[in-house]
Design a protein around this motif. Structure first.
Motif, mmCIF file in Angstrom:
data_model
loop_
_atom_site.group_PDB
_atom_site.id
_atom_site.type_symbol
_atom_site.label_atom_id
_atom_site.label_comp_id
_atom_site.label_asym_id
_atom_site.label_seq_id
_atom_site.Cartn_x
_atom_site.Cartn_y
_atom_site.Cartn_z
ATOM 1 N N ALA A 1 21.192 46.878 59.433
ATOM 2 C CA ALA A 1 20.813 46.845 60.849
ATOM 3 C C ALA A 1 19.489 47.568 61.069
ATOM 4 O O ALA A 1 18.663 47.142 61.890
ATOM 5 N N VAL A 2 19.276 48.667 60.328
ATOM 6 C CA VAL A 2 18.013 49.400 60.442
ATOM 7 C C VAL A 2 16.868 48.577 59.845
ATOM 8 O O VAL A 2 15.795 48.439 60.442
ATOM 9 N N ILE A 3 17.119 48.020 58.661
ATOM 10 C CA ILE A 3 16.086 47.226 57.989
ATOM 11 C C ILE A 3 15.769 45.960 58.782
ATOM 12 O O ILE A 3 14.620 45.515 58.835
ATOM 13 N N ALA A 4 16.809 45.379 59.406
ATOM 14 C CA ALA A 4 16.612 44.130 60.144
ATOM 15 C C ALA A 4 15.609 44.293 61.267
ATOM 16 O O ALA A 4 14.841 43.365 61.566
ATOM 17 N N GLU A 5 15.596 45.456 61.908
ATOM 18 C CA GLU A 5 14.634 45.677 62.992
ATOM 19 C C GLU A 5 13.203 45.656 62.470
ATOM 20 O O GLU A 5 12.289 45.125 63.111
ATOM 21 N N LEU B 1 21.268 41.103 58.546
ATOM 22 C CA LEU B 1 22.547 41.788 58.732
ATOM 23 C C LEU B 1 23.647 41.135 57.903
ATOM 24 O O LEU B 1 24.421 41.826 57.229
ATOM 25 N N ALA B 2 23.698 39.796 57.935
ATOM 26 C CA ALA B 2 24.732 39.082 57.174
ATOM 27 C C ALA B 2 24.554 39.315 55.678
ATOM 28 O O ALA B 2 25.536 39.522 54.949
ATOM 29 N N THR B 3 23.307 39.295 55.227
ATOM 30 C CA THR B 3 23.043 39.521 53.804
ATOM 31 C C THR B 3 23.485 40.915 53.379
ATOM 32 O O THR B 3 24.108 41.089 52.321
ATOM 33 N N GLY B 4 23.180 41.914 54.203
ATOM 34 C CA GLY B 4 23.578 43.272 53.881
ATOM 35 C C GLY B 4 25.087 43.417 53.764
ATOM 36 O O GLY B 4 25.592 44.055 52.833
ATOM 37 N N ILE B 5 25.814 42.813 54.689
ATOM 38 C CA ILE B 5 27.279 42.916 54.673
ATOM 39 C C ILE B 5 27.863 42.209 53.456
ATOM 40 O O ILE B 5 28.751 42.741 52.776
ATOM 41 N N VAL B 6 27.366 41.012 53.163
ATOM 42 C CA VAL B 6 27.884 40.253 52.017
ATOM 43 C C VAL B 6 27.585 40.973 50.707
ATOM 44 O O VAL B 6 28.449 41.105 49.835
ATOM 45 N N VAL B 7 26.351 41.463 50.564
ATOM 46 C CA VAL B 7 25.982 42.180 49.346
ATOM 47 C C VAL B 7 26.791 43.470 49.220
ATOM 48 O O VAL B 7 27.258 43.827 48.133
ATOM 49 N N GLY B 8 26.972 44.169 50.338
ATOM 50 C CA GLY B 8 27.746 45.400 50.309
ATOM 51 C C GLY B 8 29.188 45.165 49.907
ATOM 52 O O GLY B 8 29.790 45.982 49.191
#
Length: 264
Positions: free
Chosen positions: A61-65, A97-104
């Protein structure tokens, strides 16, 4: 000297989850030694994946901004109307955001799988046979330090104490943050993999391997370190073949290599 195998009937009951995880901190050697050959791994791995999904979602979320701001700048430079620019920015936010969640969520499974496979092969090379399922279970519990590292990393990013865009892919607990920006891709990648929590996890896996094989801890840690070194060198070599963000054209905004870090 013939091949050593510890495959035999094991009547020991599985160690409860909380006791097993606590034992990784208090007494890893004794805890691993009490594991049966079929110590359950699904629930702890699922727990690690859920934690990974939440923490990486917060970081994303931070990176997405930052990425959305960069996408907005590039869209305006390309002459897109305001409505089109807004759609691009929103799309970049959602994808990031979706990529971060899936990778996490998937990261712990793949890291445990690859680590277990490499150590399993190395153990066979030194004539020590262990069931792959047992190695996978050991690698799962030895992954616990990575979870602590993820929590620390997320706290630093969310609080604004660490900018993940300044050194993409590097944790503040890795040697990469001490390496000058002009360092070659291979050495930078290798330094990125010399990381406090990762090394702790490697030592834990070595202790578990020694307990499962009924050998000295030094032997198990040696095999685990060899596996870590093999993965670190291979990963750094492959990473050096792929152009990093720092090699992209400069532009205004906040993405790494495109004008700086996260906009303040």
């Amino acid at each position: 000297m013939g091949e050593v195998s510890v495959e035999q009937r094991d009547e020991r009951r599985p160690v409860p989850l909380l006791r097993a995880l606590g034992g990784m901190l208090a007494s890893p050697g004794a805890t691993f030694a009490s594991f049966p050959a079929r110590q359950p791994w699904f629930v702890p791995l699922l727990l690690f994946s859920l934690i990974g999904a939440v923490t990486q979602g917060l970081v994303a979320a931070v990176i997405a901004e930052a990425l959305a701001a960069q996408a907005g700048d590039l869209s305006q430079q390309a002459g897109l109307p305001a409505g089109g620019t807004g759609s691009v920015v929103q799309f970049v936010r959602l994808v990031s955001l979706a990529t971060g969640i899936v990778v996490g969520f998937s990261g712990p499974f793949f890291q445990v799988l690859v680590t277990a496979f490499v150590v399993w092969v190395l153990a066979m090379i030194v004539r020590q046979r262990l069931p792959f399922a047992q190695l996978f279970s050991l690698a799962t519990y030895a992954y616990l330090p990575h979870v602590f590292g993820t929590l620390v990393f997320t706290l630093l990013v969310v609080s604004g104490a660490y900018d993940p865009m300044a050194t993409p892919g590097a944790w503040p607990t890795s040697l990469r943050v001490l390496i000058p920006a002009g360092t070659g891709a291979f050495l930078a990648g290798l330094a990125q993999r010399i990381e406090l929590f990762g090394l702790w996890s490697t030592v834990l896996l070595g202790i578990g391997l020694a307990a499962a094989a009924r050998r000295a801890s030094g032997w198990g840690i040696g095999v685990a370190v060899a596996g870590w070194l093999l993965l670190a060198v291979a990963g750094s070599a492959l990473g050096s073949l792929v152009p990093g963000p720092g090699s992209w054209p400069a532009a205004t905004g906040g993405a790494p290599g495109l004008g700086g870090g996260i906009p303040r």
